[in-house]
Design a protein around this motif. Structure first.
Motif, mmCIF file in Angstrom:
data_model
loop_
_atom_site.group_PDB
_atom_site.id
_atom_site.type_symbol
_atom_site.label_atom_id
_atom_site.label_comp_id
_atom_site.label_asym_id
_atom_site.label_seq_id
_atom_site.Cartn_x
_atom_site.Cartn_y
_atom_site.Cartn_z
ATOM 1 N N PHE A 238 0.820 -1.214 0.000
ATOM 2 C CA PHE A 238 0.000 0.000 0.000
ATOM 3 C C PHE A 238 0.856 1.267 0.000
ATOM 4 C CE2 PHE A 238 -3.464 -2.866 1.263
ATOM 5 C CZ PHE A 238 -4.425 -2.428 0.373
ATOM 6 N N TRP A 239 2.024 1.198 0.674
ATOM 7 C CA TRP A 239 2.890 2.376 0.662
ATOM 8 C C TRP A 239 3.399 2.634 -0.754
ATOM 9 C CZ3 TRP A 239 3.173 6.322 3.654
ATOM 10 C CH2 TRP A 239 4.230 7.224 3.524
ATOM 11 N N GLY A 240 3.706 1.541 -1.475
ATOM 12 C CA GLY A 240 4.118 1.680 -2.875
ATOM 13 C C GLY A 240 3.011 2.324 -3.704
ATOM 14 N N MET A 241 1.743 1.923 -3.447
ATOM 15 C CA MET A 241 0.603 2.503 -4.183
ATOM 16 C C MET A 241 0.422 3.979 -3.797
ATOM 17 S SD MET A 241 -1.827 -0.839 -3.802
ATOM 18 C CE MET A 241 -3.360 -0.196 -4.435
ATOM 19 N N HIS A 242 0.672 4.261 -2.520
ATOM 20 C CA HIS A 242 0.575 5.657 -2.058
ATOM 21 C C HIS A 242 1.638 6.508 -2.755
ATOM 22 C CE1 HIS A 242 -0.038 9.071 0.480
ATOM 23 N NE2 HIS A 242 1.134 8.943 1.084
ATOM 24 N N ARG A 243 2.865 5.960 -2.862
ATOM 25 C CA ARG A 243 3.939 6.685 -3.545
ATOM 26 C C ARG A 243 3.597 6.916 -5.013
ATOM 27 N NH1 ARG A 243 9.165 7.004 -2.372
ATOM 28 N NH2 ARG A 243 9.761 6.163 -4.392
ATOM 29 N N ALA A 244 2.918 5.922 -5.594
ATOM 30 C CA ALA A 244 2.562 6.052 -7.014
ATOM 31 C C ALA A 244 1.324 6.917 -7.221
ATOM 32 C CB ALA A 244 2.340 4.659 -7.608
ATOM 33 N N GLY A 245 0.692 7.342 -6.117
ATOM 34 C CA GLY A 245 -0.447 8.246 -6.217
ATOM 35 C C GLY A 245 -1.782 7.557 -6.366
ATOM 36 N N THR A 246 -1.839 6.228 -6.203
ATOM 37 C CA THR A 246 -3.118 5.526 -6.375
ATOM 38 C C THR A 246 -3.834 5.283 -5.048
ATOM 39 O OG1 THR A 246 -1.924 3.431 -6.425
ATOM 40 C CG2 THR A 246 -2.487 4.391 -8.548
ATOM 41 N N VAL A 247 -3.170 5.553 -3.926
ATOM 42 C CA VAL A 247 -3.818 5.486 -2.604
ATOM 43 C C VAL A 247 -3.625 6.855 -1.951
ATOM 44 C CG1 VAL A 247 -3.613 4.501 -0.284
ATOM 45 C CG2 VAL A 247 -3.587 2.988 -2.275
ATOM 46 N N SER A 248 -4.733 7.453 -1.523
ATOM 47 C CA SER A 248 -4.680 8.844 -1.043
ATOM 48 C C SER A 248 -4.116 8.917 0.372
ATOM 49 C CB SER A 248 -6.083 9.449 -1.054
ATOM 50 O OG SER A 248 -6.843 8.849 -0.018
ATOM 51 N N GLU A 249 -3.877 10.141 0.815
ATOM 52 C CA GLU A 249 -3.379 10.395 2.181
ATOM 53 C C GLU A 249 -4.377 9.838 3.204
ATOM 54 O OE1 GLU A 249 -0.175 11.484 4.039
ATOM 55 O OE2 GLU A 249 -0.344 12.328 2.033
ATOM 56 N N ALA A 250 -5.669 10.108 2.988
ATOM 57 C CA ALA A 250 -6.691 9.646 3.940
ATOM 58 C C ALA A 250 -6.766 8.117 3.941
ATOM 59 C CB ALA A 250 -8.052 10.238 3.553
ATOM 60 N N GLU A 251 -6.656 7.526 2.765
ATOM 61 C CA GLU A 251 -6.746 6.056 2.680
ATOM 62 C C GLU A 251 -5.553 5.384 3.357
ATOM 63 O OE1 GLU A 251 -9.317 5.383 -1.421
ATOM 64 O OE2 GLU A 251 -7.177 5.856 -1.569
ATOM 65 N N ILE A 252 -4.365 5.937 3.154
ATOM 66 C CA ILE A 252 -3.193 5.289 3.751
ATOM 67 C C ILE A 252 -3.256 5.393 5.278
ATOM 68 C CG2 ILE A 252 -1.519 7.217 3.712
ATOM 69 C CD1 ILE A 252 -0.672 3.667 2.605
ATOM 70 N N ALA A 253 -3.862 6.471 5.770
ATOM 71 C CA ALA A 253 -4.026 6.595 7.226
ATOM 72 C C ALA A 253 -4.994 5.531 7.744
ATOM 73 C CB ALA A 253 -4.520 7.995 7.575
ATOM 74 N N GLU A 254 -6.091 5.313 7.001
ATOM 75 C CA GLU A 254 -7.055 4.259 7.389
ATOM 76 C C GLU A 254 -6.388 2.888 7.383
ATOM 77 O OE1 GLU A 254 -10.640 3.755 5.092
ATOM 78 O OE2 GLU A 254 -11.030 5.904 5.171
ATOM 79 N N ILE A 255 -5.602 2.637 6.344
ATOM 80 C CA ILE A 255 -4.923 1.338 6.219
ATOM 81 C C ILE A 255 -3.951 1.140 7.383
ATOM 82 C CG2 ILE A 255 -3.257 0.050 4.786
ATOM 83 C CD1 ILE A 255 -4.661 1.531 2.354
ATOM 84 N N GLY A 256 -3.263 2.231 7.746
ATOM 85 C CA GLY A 256 -2.316 2.167 8.858
ATOM 86 C C GLY A 256 -2.978 1.761 10.165
ATOM 87 N N ASP A 257 -4.262 2.075 10.308
ATOM 88 C CA ASP A 257 -4.988 1.687 11.524
ATOM 89 C C ASP A 257 -5.299 0.194 11.555
ATOM 90 O OD1 ASP A 257 -5.003 4.219 12.488
ATOM 91 O OD2 ASP A 257 -7.070 4.683 11.863
ATOM 92 N N ARG A 258 -5.218 -0.462 10.417
ATOM 93 C CA ARG A 258 -5.729 -1.839 10.342
ATOM 94 C C ARG A 258 -4.692 -2.894 9.991
ATOM 95 N NH1 ARG A 258 -9.418 1.770 9.375
ATOM 96 N NH2 ARG A 258 -11.558 1.409 10.062
#
Ligand code: FES
Length: 570
Positions: free
Chosen positions: A162-182
């Protein structure tokens, strides 16, 4: 209570004083007459992987007392991957020294070793090997999986994905925060085939853990029952004084452990840790043997990052037992386990198999050629590793132009620079990230794909370094290149634009540069500047004494047979 008295020059007084102080703990004479079982308390407020250690200690104590022993927990160093600067590997030897000295220096007839997070099980087994007091391993167990928007999540393969997807711009700031909780939904160790899972399976395969304990989730009641049984077994060990770690961790046991490491598609870190444990016993883990055993042992366990399942699924499939059954004909079945039985007897006593799809039959493996391959070549005279089961098949034979990063800082500063001259078929090179170079050989071998290439959809590239990689990571990544660049290994001589050839089939990693050119570069080479802080304390000890990857990154003076002068830079 008479063991290892504090030295006051009068043994009678030393014993009298010891008893006076232990009485302050409220023990009766009857309690103190029982066999004493030490329990390493590796709980820490920083270590979520060990969050259940207090519960395990209670269960172990119950087992000890049911068998008529006296349990005495004592704290030792606790290491969590994400809370260890500069890296947990830097602190592993500190934990091993702490455990060794406190086991040796305090009165106990046997010891229960509670490990879990990546470096803790190796540190404890290194200590047990050196002290050679009867010892038994209990692990905290894997976490159960998390979930995000219906998708099952596992630390830390999915952290990276997911961090790779976040770096590539396909997972947003809000989404990566949600993922980090889980991603890490509770106590226990990473639930993919990372280093913790690998070392739990390897610890059981070595014979240092009661059968069936490697894969029980941290939150499962069976974990507590296994801990209770471990406490009971520790009393038998205390009474009988054997088997001792050196009777269990023999050369045959290490061969079994390497087979299991390969069949499980385990972490490359497992090779370093097994080398370190074996070095404490005067046993050399030959990298060529690791390679040969790997070629004979297919990857059978369908767990992330190489496969699709998680540790709780492996437990539901039977844990280590189905893996051992599939490779039984390859194992040294006479190897002794901590319960006094042989590996063969333990396999025969395991519950009967049932249909499952996590451990594949040998006839239908995940990967036929073993999880980890050992590479040699002019870039890695003392060896390098690649986890081929987690690599892109198309890149296992590849020639490309080197793009060199001189240090972790250089990598951080330039990897995402839009002006970086890099293409998808280049070979990313990171150096000065080895045992002395970083220091501590961090898990930075999983070099990120440059942002501009990630945005174009590039998912994998050949990446090479003298660093390590988390067992939870995936990609075509060559690691543990030895000797490392910081001691003058050939990796230090690579320049951007050189051609590098990776040939996993033939076990080679080579730099296509004339020897005369390399000799000229070698004459110009200067070691990197010393790291701040390495002039004193543990950092200085580490810098002076740490060995290369093939010797397990142990300190030279802790091996049974020191290496000093035996190996060095190129
Ligand atoms: Fe502890 Fe992964 S962070 S096992």
């Amino acid at each position: 209570m008479r063991k290892g008295l504090a030295n006051y020059g009068d043994a009678g007084f030393s014993l009298f004083l010891r008893k006076a102080f232990i009485k302050a703990m409220g023990y009766s004479d009857e309690a103190l007459d029982r066999p004493i079982v030490g329990i390493t308390d590796t709980f820490s407020g920083y270590n979520a992987c060990h969050r259940n250690v207090p519960d395990l200690i209670e269960a172990i104590k119950r087992g000890v007392m049911l068998a008529g022993g006296l349990p005495i927990p004592f704290p030792i160093v606790s290491i969590h991957e994400s809370f260890s600067h500069p890296t947990s590997m830097f602190l592993r030897n500190l934990m091993a020294m702490d455990a060794e000295e406190l086991i040796r220096g305090q009165p106990m007839d046997s010891v229960v070793l509670i490990g879990g997070c990546d470096k803790t099980v190796p540190a404890l087994l290194m200590a047990a090997a050196s002290v050679d007091l009867p010892a038994i391993l209990e692990v905290t167990g894997p976490m159960i999986t998390g979930s995000w928007r219906g998708e099952r999540l596992g630390a830390c393969t999915d952290c990276r994905r997911f961090w790779g997807m976040h770096r590539a711009g396909t997972v947003s700031e809000a989404e990566i925060a949600e993922i980090g909780d889980r991603l890490a939904p509770g106590p226990g160790t990473c639930m993919v085939m990372g280093t913790a899972s690998t070392m739990a399976l390897v610890g059981e395969a070595l014979g240092m853990m009661l059968p069936g304990g490697a894969a029980i989730p941290a939150v499962d009641a069976d974990r507590l029952r296994h801990a209770e049984a471990t406490g009971t077994e520790a009393v038998r060990l205390a009474r009988e004084g054997r088997p001792r770690p050196r009777e269990i961790m023999t050369e045959a046991a290490f061969m079994n452990a390497i087979r299991v490491l390969q069949a499980a598609g385990g972490s490359t870190n497992g090779v370093i840790h097994l080398s370190a444990i074996a070095g404490r016993l005067g046993i050399d883990i030959d990298l060529d043997a690791v390679d040969r055993l790997g070629r004979e042992t297919p990857v059978l366990v369908d767990l992330k990052p190489a496969g699709q399942h998680y540790m709780e699924d492996l437990q539901k499939a039977g844990g280590l037992a189905p893996i051992l059954r599939e490779i039984e004909s390859l194992l040294e079945l006479s190897a002794l386990s901590v319960n006094g039985r042989t590996l063969g007897e333990n396999i025969a006593a395991a519950p009967a198999a049932w249909p499952q799809d996590v451990v594949r039959p040998r006839a239908d493996p995940i990967h036929s050629g073993g999880g980890i391959r050992v590479l040699h070549g002019n870039l890695a005279p003392n060896g390098a590793l690649i986890k081929q089961a987690a690599a892109s098949p198309a890149l296992l034979s590849h020639a490309g132009r080197a793009v060199v990063f001189d240090s972790l800082r250089d990598l951080a500063e330039r990897i995402d620079d839009p002006g970086l001259d890099v293409a998808a078929d280049d070979v990313l090179v990171l150096r000065n990230a080895g045992p002395k170079g970083a220091p501590g050989m961090p898990e930075s071998g999983y070099l990120p794909i440059p942002r501009k290439l990630a945005a174009e959809g590039v998912k994998d590239m050949v990446r090479i370094s003298d660093a390590r990689m988390s067992g939870t990571a995936f990609g075509t990544i060559v690691l543990h290149i030895s000797p490392e660049a910081a001691v003058g290994g050939p990796l230090a001589l690579v320049e951007t634009g050189d051609r590098i050839v990776l040939d996993v089939e033939n076990g080679r990693i080579d730099l296509l540069v004339d020897e005369a050119v390399l000799a000229a570069r070698r004459a110009e080479w200067k070691p990197p500047p010393q790291h701040p802080g390495t002039d004193r304390g543990y950092a200085r000890l580490y810098q002076d004494e740490v060995l290369q990857a093939e010797d397990g990154c142990d300190f030279d003076f802790l091996r049974l047979t020191p290496r000093r002068g035996a190996r060095g830079g190129a």
